[in-house]
Scaffold this active site. Structure first.
Site, mmCIF file in Angstrom:
data_model
loop_
_atom_site.group_PDB
_atom_site.id
_atom_site.type_symbol
_atom_site.label_atom_id
_atom_site.label_comp_id
_atom_site.label_asym_id
_atom_site.label_seq_id
_atom_site.Cartn_x
_atom_site.Cartn_y
_atom_site.Cartn_z
ATOM 1 N N HIS A 62 0.836 -1.203 0.000
ATOM 2 C CA HIS A 62 0.000 0.000 0.000
ATOM 3 C C HIS A 62 0.873 1.257 0.000
ATOM 4 O O HIS A 62 0.628 2.197 -0.771
ATOM 5 C CB HIS A 62 -0.893 -0.048 1.245
ATOM 6 C CG HIS A 62 -1.919 1.029 1.309
ATOM 7 N ND1 HIS A 62 -2.686 1.256 2.446
ATOM 8 C CD2 HIS A 62 -2.327 1.966 0.418
ATOM 9 C CE1 HIS A 62 -3.506 2.249 2.230
ATOM 10 N NE2 HIS A 62 -3.320 2.710 1.012
ATOM 11 N N GLU A 65 2.458 1.633 -3.358
ATOM 12 C CA GLU A 65 1.467 2.099 -4.346
ATOM 13 C C GLU A 65 1.368 3.628 -4.322
ATOM 14 O O GLU A 65 1.321 4.276 -5.371
ATOM 15 C CB GLU A 65 0.108 1.460 -4.054
ATOM 16 C CG GLU A 65 -1.047 1.993 -4.882
ATOM 17 C CD GLU A 65 -2.214 2.447 -4.027
ATOM 18 O OE1 GLU A 65 -2.605 3.623 -4.142
ATOM 19 O OE2 GLU A 65 -2.734 1.634 -3.237
ATOM 20 N N HIS A 66 1.345 4.205 -3.125
ATOM 21 C CA HIS A 66 1.333 5.660 -3.006
ATOM 22 C C HIS A 66 2.638 6.264 -3.532
ATOM 23 O O HIS A 66 2.634 7.296 -4.206
ATOM 24 C CB HIS A 66 1.190 6.076 -1.546
ATOM 25 C CG HIS A 66 -0.199 5.986 -1.007
ATOM 26 N ND1 HIS A 66 -0.826 7.046 -0.390
ATOM 27 C CD2 HIS A 66 -1.091 4.969 -0.970
ATOM 28 C CE1 HIS A 66 -2.038 6.689 0.009
ATOM 29 N NE2 HIS A 66 -2.216 5.422 -0.329
ATOM 30 N N GLU A 138 4.667 9.228 2.778
ATOM 31 C CA GLU A 138 3.518 8.385 2.442
ATOM 32 C C GLU A 138 3.339 7.231 3.421
ATOM 33 O O GLU A 138 2.216 6.749 3.595
ATOM 34 C CB GLU A 138 3.678 7.846 1.012
ATOM 35 C CG GLU A 138 3.704 8.920 -0.049
ATOM 36 C CD GLU A 138 2.412 9.727 -0.096
ATOM 37 O OE1 GLU A 138 1.324 9.139 0.045
ATOM 38 O OE2 GLU A 138 2.508 10.961 -0.274
ATOM 39 N N GLU A 159 -4.394 6.994 7.103
ATOM 40 C CA GLU A 159 -5.479 6.360 6.344
ATOM 41 C C GLU A 159 -5.933 5.080 7.027
ATOM 42 O O GLU A 159 -7.133 4.823 7.175
ATOM 43 C CB GLU A 159 -5.008 6.048 4.917
ATOM 44 C CG GLU A 159 -6.052 5.323 4.091
ATOM 45 C CD GLU A 159 -5.523 4.819 2.762
ATOM 46 O OE1 GLU A 159 -6.242 4.044 2.097
ATOM 47 O OE2 GLU A 159 -4.389 5.181 2.381
ATOM 48 N N ARG A 595 -37.276 -10.541 -11.489
ATOM 49 C CA ARG A 595 -37.590 -11.411 -12.619
ATOM 50 C C ARG A 595 -37.879 -10.632 -13.894
ATOM 51 O O ARG A 595 -37.553 -11.071 -14.994
ATOM 52 C CB ARG A 595 -38.802 -12.292 -12.282
ATOM 53 C CG ARG A 595 -38.537 -13.428 -11.323
ATOM 54 C CD ARG A 595 -39.819 -14.019 -10.748
ATOM 55 N NE ARG A 595 -40.821 -14.252 -11.777
ATOM 56 C CZ ARG A 595 -42.108 -13.924 -11.664
ATOM 57 N NH1 ARG A 595 -42.551 -13.332 -10.558
ATOM 58 N NH2 ARG A 595 -42.952 -14.181 -12.636
#
Length: 971
Positions: A62, A65-66, A138, A159, A595
């Protein structure tokens, strides 16, 4: 197999379900795999996905990724990602971390913009700079505050503190980790805040070296761009790498020998919200092939997909809890799983819930699944697959994620994309009378010992204890560091601030590929609309290609609803669809909807009206909206007629269940979406639409729902009278709007049937009611159990003399993308910060998301006007801001969304001449416009309102500095 330079083509296949062609390549040197899908869709998509299995809960995938989006070899600026956000026509630009993969997707309907996005992302993923200061920013770092106290900061750190403040997030996380204790899914790829601080920079760098290699990557293209050009774009990046062995395979979780039970605490608030959760979870061994996966998708709908589904209904009817818990079918990991249960339980009743789940499943096998339930589930899934309506999410990105389910683990990338063969096979088995779903229940649930029952128990003291433990740990660390160590930490913090304060050089910024104003369309795209009258109601028709699906939105005027009934109105809308009718109970009704249609729902529409006094006027409608194929129109409109004419608003038992569900959902939304709650609460102070929205959707509505649950038990006659009054006021043709999106030929056939429906609506007219906002505190703190805060501030620009000008869209967007991103996220450590200008009414709202700060963030908000008054943007930066604002104005929309947007503009008085003027003003924006807007904003800040959501301790500290702040307890 055939060759392209440097690549081997493995296969070419048509995908008739989507009228597309797929070509699959392998890069010769590195083994990288590329899925290239060509389709007549201008919303082009690219993505690169790495298999990134974590070994621990430090959040390494994570944080990386940042971080890779914070500067690269070719684009050495601090945040190329943000530079793209500022000035691109992107329709999607983000990245996400899964438990086993990290995805970097982009999308744009503009070809050159698309190529720009692809190149920046390729360089970011494979050649990031990732210096230590980015890891600290980060991930996590030490801070020494003004009083000399050691603290921790970092965007991901904060976060994940926010994520662990949400009981639903905690429930999902621990359900997965305990169901997969022996492989990579047994740790938190996002990061556990207690573990994140053990991550080192060296491990961070090594993770990138190990996993961010083309041989461990899956590349995806989709859209109407040149397929040959796709390989040319990625070849230079792939050719730069030598082969490297991959160590990223995800091992299967071995099966349990017997079911397991686990109990975990969660940080609860005081009082009503302090209730438990329980889920029963299965790992579905052997559910790998496409047909079995589709059977399980249908089975999920049968069991819990509708309010009348037998397992869902049994759980709700039991009275043991308030709402369904668990995520249902999880199909994106290597092994599928299933989770369901109840929230709002007495933890002592957990075993009763587990017994009920198993007994209900046993009953379905013994008695058989009802044919209507099967038909409803199959139709719902088939409709969704064929419609391929992904909303604002690009269609290509949806296909990419589906392909990765198998492709990531060495399977056929098209196995879950092509659905005709497995769907036909399942239908054929059902036609033969095979008990497909009874057999699946037996194999995957009843005879499956890999079962985990997880009980979350409320602990009101857990949040304060966690904070106290962290404070003690940091105090111990401070003692260990001593004065010299604390000085080093303060110096490192100062160095990080220095990096933040140092702007990117013009030369580096110039390297970011950008569109210019000359690349933009000079005029707005016109959304086709024709207005008709039918039986005294307005009909808005949008001639758009919808593949034979009619999208109908019937808006009922709620302006005459008295204020005391406003918060009941959304509940009334849901009751129309979920209580049954005079001809059938709610089980039969919900099955009939599934349906015969693609779904029917309801929503509240509220907006100020252009050039009308916001404090007295608003466009307000209760919409009942649905979709169906043309061959089902009689059934479709018959359902509309039945629910509007004879919904069972006297169904006390069902309404009691619905009230408890609504209350539980409102409570659970607060922690993950505190920024939305703050924004709603603030806008309630400015105008009729804002106050009504807060009463119907905000914290005020939560307080109302709690009272409603008690009233249904203690004052049922009064509740029944209120619902009957709403029916009389709302369900009339006066002020009704029917919004239809369909092609012209089919609309001609649909129109007479629609006129008959509208003609059956009662007449009568109720004049608009007076909605007087209750006076709310100018400074308000709303208490929720959270480790982070959501800070909001709102000002009334109209009161400060502001008259809307298109340049304010550029200025406010620049505030969001540049000033707030830098000051609140990068420097302040919050996960996000936003501002929003209501151009019709005048309020401007600032909010932060998962924010460690409070007063510091407020100060940033208050200085926004001064920033605009003094900022010095180059011509290139101004052009970038203009391009981004036009990108917002020209947002890509599917046909049904275009019809909805056109209707919204008409109701709000947002006419095309005004929108064209706004576009011209945006394109002509200058620095002087920024300065003027900054002057108005600074003046308005003198009369700002503040709402902050956070823990009692955080708000008390805030109150010490702002004594006028009033505390309101929500949870």
């Amino acid at each position: 197999m055939s060759k392209a330079p440097g690549f081997t083509r493995i296969f070419t296949r048509t995908i008739p379900e989507y009228d597309a062609t797929a070509v699959f390549y392998r890069h010769d040197a590195t083994g990288a795999e590329i899925l290239s899908i060509s389709r007549d869709d201008e919303n082009k998509v690219f993505g690169v996905t790495l298999r990134t299995p974590p070994a621990d809960s430090t959040g390494l995938p994570h944080i990386l990724e940042h971080s890779v989006l914070c500067g690269s070899r070719k684009y050495p600026v601090k945040e190329p990602f943000v530079e793209l956000l500022k000035g691109s026509l992107q329709t999607f630009l983000n990245a996400f971390t899964y438990p086993d993969k990290t995805c970097y997707p982009v999308a744009s309907a503009n070809l050159q913009d698309f190529y720009n996005l692809v190149d920046v992302y390729l360089d970011a993923v494979f050649f990031p700079l990732i210096p230590e200061h980015v890891f600290l920013q980060e991930g996590w770092h030490y801070e020494v505050d003004e009083s000399g106290v050691l603290r921790r900061g970092g965007v991901v750190f904060n976060e994940m503190k926010g994520a662990y403040s949400s009981p639903d997030s905690v429930l999902a996380e621990y359900s997965q980790r305990l169901l997969f204790p022996d492989n990579t899914y047994g740790v938190d790829s996002g990061g556990d805040p207690r573990v994140i601080p053990t991550l080192t920079y060296e491990a961070f760098r090594e993770f990138h070296r190990r996993y961010y290699h083309p041989g461990n990557a899956r590349f995806f293209f989709y859209g109407d761009d040149d397929p040959a050009r796709r390989l040319e774009l990625i070849a230079p990046y792939l050719d730069a790498f030598a082969p490297q062995a991959s160590y990223s395979a995800v091992a299967d979780q071995p099966p349990f020998a017997a079911p397991r039970l686990a109990r975990m605490p969660y940080a609860a608030g005081q009082g009503e919200a302090a209730k438990g959760f329980v889920t029963v979870n299965w790992l579905l061994h052997g559910a790998q092939d496409a047909e079995t996966a589709l059977v399980l998708e249908v089975l999920e709908h049968i069991l819990i997909g509708m309010s009348s589904s037998p397992l869902r209904k049994a759980l709700i009817d039991s009275g043991l809890g308030e709402d369904l818990a668990g995520g249902g079918l999880e199909a994106e990991l290597k092994q599928m799983s299933f989770s369901t249960g109840l929230k709002g339980i007495d933890p002592e009743d957990a075993s009763r819930v587990e017994e009920l789940v198993l007994a209900t499943l046993e009953g379905l096998v013994r008695d058989g699944v009802e044919a209507e339930a099967v038909e409803a589930a199959v139709n719902s899934l088939e409709f969704a697959l064929r419609e391929n309506n992904t909303g604002s999410f690009p269609r290509g990105l949806s296909l990419m994620l589906r392909s990765l389910t198998t492709w990531l683990h060495g399977g056929d990338p098209l196995e879950r994309v092509s659905f005709e063969a497995p769907l036909a096979a399942v239908k054929e088995r059902l036609a033969r009378g095979e008990q497909v779903f009874e057999a699946a229940i037996t194999a995957f649930f009843l005879n499956n010992p890999h079962r985990l029952t997880l009980v979350l128990t409320p602990d009101p003291g857990l949040g304060p204890r966690t904070e106290a433990e962290e404070a003690e740990e940091l105090a111990a660390k401070a003692r260990e560091l001593g004065p010299e160590g604390l000085a080093r930490a303060a110096k490192a913090q100062a160095s990080l601030c220095e990096v933040h304060d140092t702007p990117d050089s013009p030369e580096a910024l110039a390297m970011i590929p950008r569109l210019g104003v000359s690349d933009l369309p000079a005029e707005n795209k016109i959304l086709p609309t024709k207005t008709h009258d039918a039986a005294g109601a307005a009909v808005l028709f949008h001639d758009l290609p919808t593949s034979g699906i009619v999208y109908l939105e019937l808006g009922l005027d709620i302006a005459g609803v008295p204020e005391e009934l406003l918060p009941l109105t959304p509940f009334f809308g849901r009751a129309l669809l979920e209580t049954g009718t005079a001809r059938e109970d709610f089980v039969s009704l919900t099955r009939r909807i599934a349906r015969k249609t693609g779904g029917i729902g309801r929503d509240i529409f509220l907006t100020s009206v252009k050039d009308r006094p916001a404090d007295r006027e608003a466009a307000s409608r209760l919409f009942v909206r649905g979709k169906a194929t043309m061959d089902k129109i009689p059934d479709f409109l018959g359902i509309f007629s039945d629910v509007l004419e004879s919904a069972r608003l006297d169904n006390r038992a069902r309404l009691s269940q619905m009230a408890l569900e609504a209350k539980a959902r409102a409570e659970r939304r607060l922690a993950p979406s505190g920024h939305a709650a703050a924004s709603s609460r603030l806008r309630a102070r400015f105008g009729r639409a804002g106050w009504a929205a807060e009463r119907m959707r905000g914290v005020e509505n939560l307080f109302f729902l709690r009272k409603l649950c008690a009233r249904i038990q203690d004052d049922w006659d009064g509740v029944a009278r209120d619902l009957a009054r709403l029916r009389d006021i709302v369900i009339t043709k006066s002020g009704a709007v029917a919004n239809v999106t369909l092609d012209a030929e089919r609309f001609a056939a649909f129109r007479p049937a629609l006129a008959q429906l509208l003609d059956r609506l009662p007449g009568g007219h109720t004049p608009p009611a007076i909605w007087e906002p209750r006076e709310l505190p100018r400074l308000e703190g709303i208490v929720i159990p959270a480790q982070v805060n959501f800070v909001g501030l709102c000002v009334d620009l109209a009161k400060a003399g502001y008259v809307f000008h298109g340049s304010s869209m550029v200025a406010s967007r620049h505030l969001r993308m540049a000033y707030l991103w830098d000051r609140v996220r990068v420097r302040g450590g919050a996960y996000g910060a936003f501002c929003s200008l209501d151009r019709l009414a005048g309020p401007m709202t600032f909010v932060s998301y998962r924010d460690p700060g409070t007063l510091r963030t407020l100060e940033v908000f208050r200085e926004a006007g001064n920033y605009l008054r003094t900022v010095d943007l180059s011509a290139e930066e101004m052009e970038q801001a203009i391009v981004g604002a036009i990108g917002d104005l020209d947002a890509y929309m599917l046909p049904d969304a275009q019809g909805n947007a056109a209707m919204g503009r008409i109701l709000a008085g947002d006419d095309e001449p005004g929108r064209e003027r706004m576009r011209r003003e945006i394109l002509a924006t200058t620095l002087d416009d920024f300065r003027h807007f900054g002057e108005i904003l600074s003046k308005a800040m003198e009369d700002a309102h503040v709402v902050t959501l956070g823990s009692r301790e955080a708000l008390a500290a805030m109150q010490a500095e702002l004594p006028a702040m009033v505390m309101t307890t929500a949870l």
